[in-house]
Design an enzyme around this catalytic site. Structure first.
Site, PDB file in Angstrom:
ATOM      1  N   GLU A 241     -19.212  28.944   4.077  1.00  0.00           N
ATOM      2  CA  GLU A 241     -18.618  28.347   5.279  1.00  0.00           C
ATOM      3  C   GLU A 241     -18.278  26.916   4.894  1.00  0.00           C
ATOM      4  O   GLU A 241     -19.158  26.061   4.828  1.00  0.00           O
ATOM      5  CB  GLU A 241     -19.625  28.427   6.432  1.00  0.00           C
ATOM      6  N   CYS A 275     -17.406  21.060  11.368  1.00  0.00           N
ATOM      7  CA  CYS A 275     -16.388  21.741  10.547  1.00  0.00           C
ATOM      8  C   CYS A 275     -15.229  22.207  11.424  1.00  0.00           C
ATOM      9  O   CYS A 275     -14.080  22.185  10.999  1.00  0.00           O
ATOM     10  CB  CYS A 275     -16.999  22.889   9.775  1.00  0.00           C
TER      11      CYS A 275
END
Ligand code: NDP
Length: 473
Positions: A241, A275
């Site tokens: 990720e 993110c």
């Protein structure tokens, strides 16, 4: 000065060396954390390997009961955990409490999750079932922006699936993780969760360790590539990720007054260190000026300060490197003819890594602050003329994490959002807090694999195909 310890085989591990973990607002020392050696890592992996061979791997009902106890324990300890989290990460105390509550929610979801029977074929006396098995010992490498929520996005499904883990928190935010693991030590069998910490190469050593069969990593794309390279010789399973550069597209019919605070909140939550924050804002030219003005106004009144101050809305950046990176992108934007309308300066009276929320315009898509991931409190706002153009520009990115379209014409917005080259798509919202039922992942340079939901379980399981002929005489 308090020293925290790693958890190995259910007990506190002695440390031959320690380092200072500093409060990013004041640079005061919060506490000390161990510097794990390779021998410490070997011990942690050996403990996890031994636990992986025990009954833990084969008893889902017992695991679920223990996960429920863990969730309850974290809830009981949430005040002390949130306090340490706010101090080492920098986020406002209310946000730290919210992060601990999120981790309880994630764990509770898996504590209640049943294993469904999956039958691929059923023909007279023959059937084919999918059976799940744990992978074994998995390495969880967690970043500094959401140390506990991101840990739990990995830990809860990993444990549900019967794996054992070695956790490596980020060097600047190990304390809450070590405290949390210590609080769970008497609930879980020894060796099910183990930790290593440090400022050096211990992450790479963990990835390369022969006793680690899978790595789940959240962090930068560059480090993700190195994790993949280090995993290749053993063909380790991976979930990566990585970063994002999410675009939000605001259409001409959007209600500026209504959506500007929502967009601001998303872009500047956690000081932009998220993110899936909005990192590029594309606004239809007909409403560009009012949207820009509204965002500037909100930024001007945003309360920046240490996380433990009661009225703080935004804390410092977590570390000097990140602060310097965002400041460098702002300087580059100005050098390229851009305008910083508000923000970008440090906070008077504090030695820490503060940057006030910055709103930037007059930059092109080729400017670093638009092209690269800023991961901080600076938002470039860019005009567009047609939705097709906005989608093209949003997709012209190496990243593919998330994206959103904002419009009162929901069906047109759904159509536009579906054309974004990203995995997590939103209409009239952006990146809601992690929902345990819904998978989260990326494409392109944002990585691969999924976390959470049923798909998150798949990433921590070996799925075996069991062919049965039941018609034997
Ligand atoms: P990194 O990706 O460099 O580091 C993250 C973690 O990986 C750290 O715990 C680090 O620990 C470990 N690590 C470093 N090298 C290796 C390796 N070769 N193998 C295994 N683990 C390794 O993040 P940074 O903290 O340097 O942040 C840089 C950028 O990353 C940010 O600007 C942001 O863009 C992005 N980022 C993205 C996040 C997200 O949520 N997707 C979260 C945080 C950052 P150690 O050094 O001890 O090995």
């Amino acid at each position: 000065m308090e020293t925290y310890f790693n958890l190995v085989s259910g007990a506190s591990a002695s440390a031959s060396d320690v380092y200072d973990v500093k409060d990013p607002a004041t640079l005061d020392i919060v506490a000390r954390a161990p510097v794990s050696t390779i021998d410490d890592l070997d011990a942690a992996v050996a403990a996890a390997n031994a636990a992986a061979r025990g009954s833990w791997a084969n008893d889902l009902p017992a695991r679920k009961a223990m996960l429920a106890q863990c969730a309850h324990r974290i809830e009981v300890c949430s005040a002390e955990l949130a306090h340490v989290l706010s101090r080492e990460q920098g986020k406002p105390l209310a946000a730290a409490k919210g992060e601990i509550a999120t981790s309880v929610r994630l764990l509770t979801y898996y504590a209640q999750k049943d294993q469904r029977r999956e039958t691929l074929r059923q023909r007279s006396s023959e059937y084919v079932d999918v059976v799940r098995a744990p992978i074994g010992t998995v390495g969880l490498i967690v970043p500094w922006n959401y140390p506990i929520a991101i840990l739990m996005m990995k830990l809860a499904p990993a444990l549900w699936a019967g794996n054992t883990v070695v956790i490596k928190p980020a060097p600047s935010t190990p304390l809450t993780t070590l405290m949390l693991c210590a609080r769970l030590a008497d609930i879980l069998p020894a060796g099910v969760i183990n930790t290593v910490t440090g400022e050096g190469d211990i992450g790479q050593a963990l990835v390369e360790h022969a006793g680690i069969l899978k790595v789940s990593f959240t962090g930068s794309t560059q480090t993700g590539i190195r994790v993949m390279e280090s995993s290749a010789p053993m063909l380790k399973r991976l979930t990566l990720e990585l970063g994002g550069n999410d675009a939000a597209i605001v259409c001409r019919d959007a209600n500026v007054a209504d959506i500007a605070p929502k967009i601001f909140n998303n872009a500047f939550a956690n000081a932009g260190q998220l993110c899936c924050a909005i990192k590029r804002l594309y606004v239809h030219r007909s409403i560009f000026d009012p949207m820009l003005e509204r965002l500037i106004e909100i930024a001007r009144h945003w309360r920046v300060g240490p996380g433990l101050n009661w009225d703080t809305q935004m804390g410092p950046l977590n570390n000097r490197a990140q602060r310097d990176h965002v400041r460098a992108l702002l300087d580059d934007a100005v050098a390229q003819g851009g305008t910083i309308h508000v923000g970008g300066e440090p906070l008077d009276g504090y030695a820490g890594h503060f940057l006030k929320p910055a709103i930037v315009s007059d930059v092109s898509d080729a400017t670093r602050i638009v092209k690269e991931e800023q991961f901080g409190p600076a938002l470039p706002v860019l005009p567009f003329d047609t939705v097709d153009e906005a989608i093209y520009r949003a997709n012209a990115s190496e990243f593919g994490l998330g994206g959103s379209v904002w419009s009162t014409d929901v069906s047109a917005a759904v159509d536009a959002a579906s054309r974004l080259e990203a995995v997590n798509l939103y209409v009239n919202q952006h990146a809601v807090p992690p929902d345990p039922e819904l998978p989260f992942g990326g494409m392109k340079a944002s990585g691969f694999g999924y976390e959470l939901g049923e798909w998150g379980c798949d990433d921590f399981s070996i799925r075996k195909v069991l062919n049965v002929n039941a018609g034997v005489e």
